[in-house]
Design a protein around this motif. Sequence first.
Motif, PDB file in Angstrom:
ATOM      1  N   LEU A 125      30.721  63.845  19.748  1.00  0.00           N
ATOM      2  CA  LEU A 125      29.300  64.215  19.400  1.00  0.00           C
ATOM      3  C   LEU A 125      29.625  64.974  18.381  1.00  0.00           C
ATOM      4  CD1 LEU A 125      26.951  64.386  22.342  1.00  0.00           C
ATOM      5  CD2 LEU A 125      26.704  62.871  20.632  1.00  0.00           C
ATOM      6  N   MET A 126      30.526  66.083  18.386  1.00  0.00           N
ATOM      7  CA  MET A 126      30.852  67.071  17.242  1.00  0.00           C
ATOM      8  C   MET A 126      31.344  66.239  16.165  1.00  0.00           C
ATOM      9  SD  MET A 126      32.680  69.800  19.347  1.00  0.00           S
ATOM     10  CE  MET A 126      33.469  70.947  17.853  1.00  0.00           C
ATOM     11  N   GLY A 127      31.910  65.210  16.063  1.00  0.00           N
ATOM     12  CA  GLY A 127      32.542  64.593  14.885  1.00  0.00           C
ATOM     13  C   GLY A 127      31.431  63.687  14.522  1.00  0.00           C
ATOM     14  N   VAL A 128      30.448  62.912  15.197  1.00  0.00           N
ATOM     15  CA  VAL A 128      29.285  62.466  14.691  1.00  0.00           C
ATOM     16  C   VAL A 128      28.524  63.491  13.749  1.00  0.00           C
ATOM     17  CG1 VAL A 128      26.957  61.510  15.094  1.00  0.00           C
ATOM     18  CG2 VAL A 128      29.086  60.875  16.487  1.00  0.00           C
ATOM     19  N   TYR A 129      28.210  64.688  14.275  1.00  0.00           N
ATOM     20  CA  TYR A 129      27.453  65.698  13.494  1.00  0.00           C
ATOM     21  C   TYR A 129      27.914  65.990  12.109  1.00  0.00           C
ATOM     22  CZ  TYR A 129      24.981  70.142  12.501  1.00  0.00           C
ATOM     23  OH  TYR A 129      24.392  71.142  11.837  1.00  0.00           O
ATOM     24  N   ILE A 130      29.363  66.222  12.303  1.00  0.00           N
ATOM     25  CA  ILE A 130      30.213  66.996  11.253  1.00  0.00           C
ATOM     26  C   ILE A 130      30.349  65.774   9.911  1.00  0.00           C
ATOM     27  CG2 ILE A 130      32.203  67.892  10.358  1.00  0.00           C
ATOM     28  CD1 ILE A 130      32.678  69.131  13.035  1.00  0.00           C
ATOM     29  N   TYR A 131      30.857  64.628  10.535  1.00  0.00           N
ATOM     30  CA  TYR A 131      31.053  63.701   9.484  1.00  0.00           C
ATOM     31  C   TYR A 131      29.898  62.735   9.107  1.00  0.00           C
ATOM     32  CZ  TYR A 131      35.745  65.330  10.185  1.00  0.00           C
ATOM     33  OH  TYR A 131      36.957  65.860  10.117  1.00  0.00           O
ATOM     34  N   ASP A 132      28.957  62.454   9.956  1.00  0.00           N
ATOM     35  CA  ASP A 132      27.920  61.444   9.904  1.00  0.00           C
ATOM     36  C   ASP A 132      26.663  61.882  10.407  1.00  0.00           C
ATOM     37  OD1 ASP A 132      29.814  59.123   9.269  1.00  0.00           O
ATOM     38  OD2 ASP A 132      30.499  58.937  11.412  1.00  0.00           O
ATOM     39  N   GLY A 133      26.573  63.130  10.063  1.00  0.00           N
ATOM     40  CA  GLY A 133      25.065  63.694  10.579  1.00  0.00           C
ATOM     41  C   GLY A 133      24.047  63.204   9.627  1.00  0.00           C
ATOM     42  N   GLU A 134      24.510  63.023   8.380  1.00  0.00           N
ATOM     43  CA  GLU A 134      23.552  62.595   7.426  1.00  0.00           C
ATOM     44  C   GLU A 134      22.874  61.366   7.629  1.00  0.00           C
ATOM     45  OE1 GLU A 134      24.561  63.668   3.243  1.00  0.00           O
ATOM     46  OE2 GLU A 134      24.642  65.645   3.700  1.00  0.00           O
ATOM     47  N   LEU A 135      23.951  60.408   7.705  1.00  0.00           N
ATOM     48  CA  LEU A 135      23.657  59.094   8.012  1.00  0.00           C
ATOM     49  C   LEU A 135      22.868  58.791   9.290  1.00  0.00           C
ATOM     50  CD1 LEU A 135      27.117  57.444   6.920  1.00  0.00           C
ATOM     51  CD2 LEU A 135      25.099  57.488   5.520  1.00  0.00           C
ATOM     52  N   VAL A 136      23.114  59.593  10.387  1.00  0.00           N
ATOM     53  CA  VAL A 136      22.255  59.231  11.667  1.00  0.00           C
ATOM     54  C   VAL A 136      20.934  59.896  11.406  1.00  0.00           C
ATOM     55  CG1 VAL A 136      22.446  60.258  13.961  1.00  0.00           C
ATOM     56  CG2 VAL A 136      24.635  59.577  13.057  1.00  0.00           C
ATOM     57  N   SER A 137      20.808  61.180  10.822  1.00  0.00           N
ATOM     58  CA  SER A 137      19.348  61.407  10.436  1.00  0.00           C
ATOM     59  C   SER A 137      18.775  60.417   9.637  1.00  0.00           C
ATOM     60  CB  SER A 137      19.560  62.835   9.943  1.00  0.00           C
ATOM     61  OG  SER A 137      20.286  62.877   8.729  1.00  0.00           O
ATOM     62  N   LYS A 138      19.318  59.742   8.815  1.00  0.00           N
ATOM     63  CA  LYS A 138      18.744  58.854   7.868  1.00  0.00           C
ATOM     64  C   LYS A 138      18.301  57.563   8.684  1.00  0.00           C
ATOM     65  CE  LYS A 138      19.179  56.729   3.268  1.00  0.00           C
ATOM     66  NZ  LYS A 138      19.891  56.412   2.029  1.00  0.00           N
ATOM     67  N   ASN A 139      19.378  56.859   9.080  1.00  0.00           N
ATOM     68  CA  ASN A 139      19.284  55.570   9.773  1.00  0.00           C
ATOM     69  C   ASN A 139      19.386  55.269  11.227  1.00  0.00           C
ATOM     70  OD1 ASN A 139      19.318  54.351   7.055  1.00  0.00           O
ATOM     71  ND2 ASN A 139      21.472  54.801   6.974  1.00  0.00           N
ATOM     72  N   GLY A 140      19.537  56.776  11.835  1.00  0.00           N
ATOM     73  CA  GLY A 140      19.541  56.468  13.332  1.00  0.00           C
ATOM     74  C   GLY A 140      20.989  56.451  14.207  1.00  0.00           C
ATOM     75  N   PHE A 141      21.210  56.749  15.215  1.00  0.00           N
ATOM     76  CA  PHE A 141      22.325  57.044  15.972  1.00  0.00           C
ATOM     77  C   PHE A 141      22.832  55.458  16.127  1.00  0.00           C
ATOM     78  CE2 PHE A 141      25.217  57.153  19.644  1.00  0.00           C
ATOM     79  CZ  PHE A 141      25.816  58.369  19.515  1.00  0.00           C
ATOM     80  N   PHE A 142      22.048  54.619  16.278  1.00  0.00           N
ATOM     81  CA  PHE A 142      22.397  53.059  16.668  1.00  0.00           C
ATOM     82  C   PHE A 142      22.324  52.264  15.348  1.00  0.00           C
ATOM     83  CE2 PHE A 142      21.429  54.747  20.715  1.00  0.00           C
ATOM     84  CZ  PHE A 142      22.501  54.564  21.520  1.00  0.00           C
ATOM     85  N   GLN A 143      22.402  52.689  14.114  1.00  0.00           N
ATOM     86  CA  GLN A 143      22.167  52.148  12.838  1.00  0.00           C
ATOM     87  C   GLN A 143      23.478  50.966  12.817  1.00  0.00           C
ATOM     88  OE1 GLN A 143      23.888  54.048   9.312  1.00  0.00           O
ATOM     89  NE2 GLN A 143      23.480  55.755  10.200  1.00  0.00           N
ATOM     90  N   GLY A 144      23.029  49.732  12.420  1.00  0.00           N
ATOM     91  CA  GLY A 144      23.921  48.796  12.261  1.00  0.00           C
ATOM     92  C   GLY A 144      24.615  48.089  13.586  1.00  0.00           C
ATOM     93  N   TYR A 145      24.197  48.354  14.590  1.00  0.00           N
ATOM     94  CA  TYR A 145      24.611  47.792  15.865  1.00  0.00           C
ATOM     95  C   TYR A 145      24.208  46.361  16.198  1.00  0.00           C
ATOM     96  CZ  TYR A 145      26.645  52.044  18.115  1.00  0.00           C
ATOM     97  OH  TYR A 145      27.536  53.097  18.286  1.00  0.00           O
ATOM     98  N   ASN A 146      24.868  45.458  16.475  1.00  0.00           N
ATOM     99  CA  ASN A 146      24.565  44.090  16.924  1.00  0.00           C
ATOM    100  C   ASN A 146      25.342  43.938  18.167  1.00  0.00           C
ATOM    101  OD1 ASN A 146      27.246  43.840  15.886  1.00  0.00           O
ATOM    102  ND2 ASN A 146      26.487  43.363  13.670  1.00  0.00           N
ATOM    103  N   ARG A 147      25.288  42.588  18.221  1.00  0.00           N
ATOM    104  CA  ARG A 147      25.726  41.891  19.542  1.00  0.00           C
ATOM    105  C   ARG A 147      27.464  42.150  19.497  1.00  0.00           C
ATOM    106  NH1 ARG A 147      24.378  35.771  21.032  1.00  0.00           N
ATOM    107  NH2 ARG A 147      22.329  37.183  21.105  1.00  0.00           N
TER     108      ARG A 147
END
Length: 270
Positions: free
Chosen positions: A221-243
């Motif tokens: 979660l620290m890595g998500v916040y540091i490296y992908d925090g902006e993308l998560v806040s923009k498109n959500g935690f599960f962005q791009g998830y598919n089957r």
Amino acid sequence: MSANLKYLSLGILVFQTTSLVLTMRYSRTLKEEGPRYLSSTAVVVAELLKIMACILLVYKDSKCSLRALNRILHDEILNKPMETLKLAIPSGIYTLQNNLLYVALSNLDAATYQVTYQLKILTTALFSVSMLSKKLGVYQWLSLVILMTGVAFVQWPSDSQELDSKQLSAGSQFVGLMAVLTACFSSGFAGVYFEKILKETKQSVWIRNIQLGFFGSIFGLMGVYIYDGELVSKNGFFQGYNRLTWIVVILQCLFPWSHPCNNSYFPIWL
């Protein structure tokens, strides 16, 4: 019965490892509309699912008693904070390693990655000799030399790689190679460190996996916040998830007992 179980476990492990590499590579190179899923979030989800799987296994070992499960988790984890903290080091290394594997498979073809990643056998052997004082025989050292030779031949450029070279730049191949080599060293060290902890304590491997997953989730979660925090806040935690993404995540946690060492132990010891 014991021999059959060993061969069955080996077959399942081969299937899991091979299918994970192929699906992970395909998921990282598949072109679809919209944003691609974030590898950092996939690592966190896999860790959480591993915790759930190990809790279910502890629950089964506790004769399906919630009271017994609660007592075991309380006594073995909460009441032993120093024992739990010992797992923070390998957990952080494994979290880094899992993220590096996504980087490697995003920049290398599956075959090159799979063969190069077998260098973790060499690193595990070296760390075992230095940290656990294990002794290797002549045939074991010879096997390691053959392994290194095979990896070197895989990295040797050939005419058949021209098509791949057009698709992957030299820079991206270098990034992928450095990522997988770093993952090999981290896998070897963390695997041997975890084995040392297991031999020094009497806690079950399921409890140790829960402790690993707990710290792994925090570091992830620290890595998500540091490296992908902006993308998560923009498109959500599960962005791009598919089957396909969920298949990759499930394959990572399908066999939670392979999580700590991540297949670092090598067959020439058996």
